[in-house]
Design a protein around this motif. Structure first.
Motif, PDB file in Angstrom:
ATOM      1  N   GLU A 188       0.840  -1.210   0.000  1.00 48.19           N
ATOM      2  CA  GLU A 188       0.000   0.000   0.000  1.00 48.19           C
ATOM      3  C   GLU A 188       0.871   1.255   0.000  1.00 48.19           C
ATOM      4  O   GLU A 188       0.586   2.220  -0.699  1.00 48.19           O
ATOM      5  CB  GLU A 188      -0.904   0.025   1.241  1.00 48.19           C
ATOM      6  CG  GLU A 188      -1.928  -1.092   1.289  1.00 48.19           C
ATOM      7  CD  GLU A 188      -2.740  -1.081   2.594  1.00 48.19           C
ATOM      8  OE1 GLU A 188      -2.514  -0.205   3.450  1.00 48.19           O
ATOM      9  OE2 GLU A 188      -3.599  -1.974   2.736  1.00 48.19           O
ATOM     10  N   GLU A 249      -8.941  -0.931  -4.150  1.00 51.02           N
ATOM     11  CA  GLU A 249      -8.511  -1.896  -3.141  1.00 51.02           C
ATOM     12  C   GLU A 249      -7.190  -2.503  -3.589  1.00 51.02           C
ATOM     13  O   GLU A 249      -7.065  -2.969  -4.722  1.00 51.02           O
ATOM     14  CB  GLU A 249      -9.584  -2.986  -2.980  1.00 51.02           C
ATOM     15  CG  GLU A 249      -9.181  -4.165  -2.111  1.00 51.02           C
ATOM     16  CD  GLU A 249      -8.796  -3.776  -0.690  1.00 51.02           C
ATOM     17  OE1 GLU A 249      -9.520  -2.970  -0.074  1.00 51.02           O
ATOM     18  OE2 GLU A 249      -7.763  -4.265  -0.199  1.00 51.02           O
ATOM     19  N   LEU A 250      -6.190  -2.473  -2.726  1.00 53.32           N
ATOM     20  CA  LEU A 250      -4.875  -3.021  -3.056  1.00 53.32           C
ATOM     21  C   LEU A 250      -4.704  -4.378  -2.396  1.00 53.32           C
ATOM     22  O   LEU A 250      -5.090  -4.571  -1.238  1.00 53.32           O
ATOM     23  CB  LEU A 250      -3.786  -2.063  -2.569  1.00 53.32           C
ATOM     24  CG  LEU A 250      -3.860  -0.654  -3.166  1.00 53.32           C
ATOM     25  CD1 LEU A 250      -2.922   0.289  -2.428  1.00 53.32           C
ATOM     26  CD2 LEU A 250      -3.542  -0.676  -4.662  1.00 53.32           C
ATOM     27  N   LYS A 251      -4.156  -5.302  -3.143  1.00 54.48           N
ATOM     28  CA  LYS A 251      -3.980  -6.671  -2.654  1.00 54.48           C
ATOM     29  C   LYS A 251      -2.644  -7.217  -3.111  1.00 54.48           C
ATOM     30  O   LYS A 251      -2.169  -6.869  -4.197  1.00 54.48           O
ATOM     31  CB  LYS A 251      -5.071  -7.577  -3.251  1.00 54.48           C
ATOM     32  CG  LYS A 251      -6.444  -7.328  -2.689  1.00 54.48           C
ATOM     33  CD  LYS A 251      -6.522  -7.900  -1.295  1.00 54.48           C
ATOM     34  CE  LYS A 251      -7.853  -7.623  -0.669  1.00 54.48           C
ATOM     35  NZ  LYS A 251      -7.773  -7.763   0.782  1.00 54.48           N
TER      36      LYS A 251
END
Ligand code: A3P
Ligand code: MG
Ligand code: MG
Length: 380
Positions: A188, A249-251
């Motif tokens: 992130e 959304e970061l993954k």
């Protein structure tokens, strides 16, 4: 004695007819058309700072700032800073619904109804993360859950209770797993800036106390929902600039090398990613694939609304409609079971893989979760 027995069994049958005692989770039972889900609307937001203190503003909102070209090897080292620039949130503190309830008390006016006995215009109040767990239940075969529910002034509050198994897992996390968790947050930091036109600063500290949360209102079937969820960043250049679709959304996930690995990723991981972002109407998920050395080797963007197209070719895969129909059924089950309006009464809904959902009843117990300050604030 006989008449007493007959009497009590008749009573039991009568209460059975009123509210079922368990709820099945088998996917085939929920394989029906996609239920009505109203476009999620953002009602507000709040931030949690480096000390985990609440602020009713967007101070912890970050901005999506990917490396110049999406493609191979942006060269992020996700292990960097694990030993010396990491402040970890204290996971032994059980926050419950506290921050969301604070937001509600500070924004009561916009939630009011004509009905004086029902101060909030919502059937359910909860965290998005709790609903994510409900959505994925029909396909989950590892982790069970416990959800505490109280009915207070016409609204059902759902707050998760940590299972014994989850506590054990948390206390016995290996160092490898701890580092993997850090790496998700480090990603992130590489992808976000503090200003709309800024660039990321990977030299800073990763502090997992910090969060920006949005508050969403929507409807699933006959159930009106008010929930909050943490979002990673907003994209100032988003093709859908309005909240909540502007959020990204970061993954992170292990890099894949074969179609079989991708299929397994779709089956087991994508379901969680989809449920988490679909619920609040977050339109994009950006995956960073990590190599064995902890560096990001590739980025891939998924549009939340198009994920069903990726999985529908695989007959053994999960179905979005099953997840949503099960969630609607669970909320209906909760409504049938929890009918006494009392903030000190808790119904504990429990689920373990291979079993239906069941519940137990707790009066004035350690499970009571609505804080006195909240009950007082909403009683006046
Ligand atoms: P990844 O999911 O990219 O590994 P979120 O993705 O929800 O914004 O969460 C940020 C990171 O917190 C995750 O990054 C992961 O590292 C960690 N995390 C969140 N939920 C977790 C869970 N249930 N177990 C372990 N780690 C978790
Ligand atoms: Mg997050
Ligand atoms: Mg994330």
């Amino acid at each position: 004695v006989i008449s007493e027995r007959i009497d009590s069994s008749a009573k039991r049958q009568k209460s059975d007819a009123k509210a079922p005692l368990t709820l099945p989770v088998t996917p085939s039972r929920y394989d029906a058309p996609f239920p009505f889900y109203r476009r999620p609307a953002q009602l507000g937001h709040f931030s949690l700072d480096a000390q985990r203190c609440y602020h009713g503003d967007a101070r912890r909102l970050r901005y999506y700032a990917p490396p110049p070209v999406e493609g191979p090897s942006p060269g992020f080292d996700l292990r960097d800073g694990y030993r010396d620039r990491y402040v970890k949130q204290d996971e032994t503190v059980r926050e419950g619904l506290e921050h969301l309830l604070r937001w509600i008390t500070q924004n009561r006016k916009q939630l009011q109804t004509e009905d004086k006995g029902r101060p909030l215009n919502a059937d359910f109040v909860t965290w998005r993360g709790h609903l994510t767990k409900v959505l994925t239940t029909p396909y989950e075969n590892q982790d069970g859950w416990l959800l505490a529910v109280s009915l207070f002034r016409g609204t059902l509050y759902i707050s998760e209770v940590e299972t014994e198994a989850a506590r054990r897992q948390r206390e016995q996390r290996t160092d490898l797993l701890k580092e993997l968790m850090y790496m998700g947050y480090k990603f992130e930091q590489y992808m976000c800036s503090d200003t709309p036109d800024g660039t990321p600063d990977p030299t800073g500290v990763v502090n997992t106390n910090e969060a920006f949360c949005i508050v969403i209102r929507t409807r699933l079937g006959t159930h009106s929902l008010l929930f909050s969820g943490e979002v990673d960043c907003t994209d100032p250049r988003s093709p859908w600039p309005d909240p909540p679709s502007c959020y990204v959304e970061l993954k992170t996930s292990k890099v894949m090398h074969s179609p079989a690995q991708r299929k397994s990723f779709y089956r087991h991981k994508m379901i969680k990613w989809w449920a988490q972002s679909f619920l609040p109407g977050v339109s994009r998920i950006v995956a960073g694939y990590r190599g064995p050395d902890g560096s990001i080797v590739e980025l891939e963007t998924f549009e939340t609304m198009k994920i069903f197209q990726l999985i529908r070719e695989d007959p053994g895969c999960w179905k979005p409609a099953v997840c949503m129909n099960f969630c609607a059924a669970f909320l209906g089950f909760v409504k049938k079971v929890v009918t006494e309006d009392n903030p000190k009464l808790v119904h504990l809904f429990a689920w373990e893989p291979g079993h239906p959902v069941s519940f137990t009843v707790h009066r004035d117990s350690e499970h009571t979760f609505l804080p006195d300050w909240y009950v007082e604030a909403l009683s006046s």
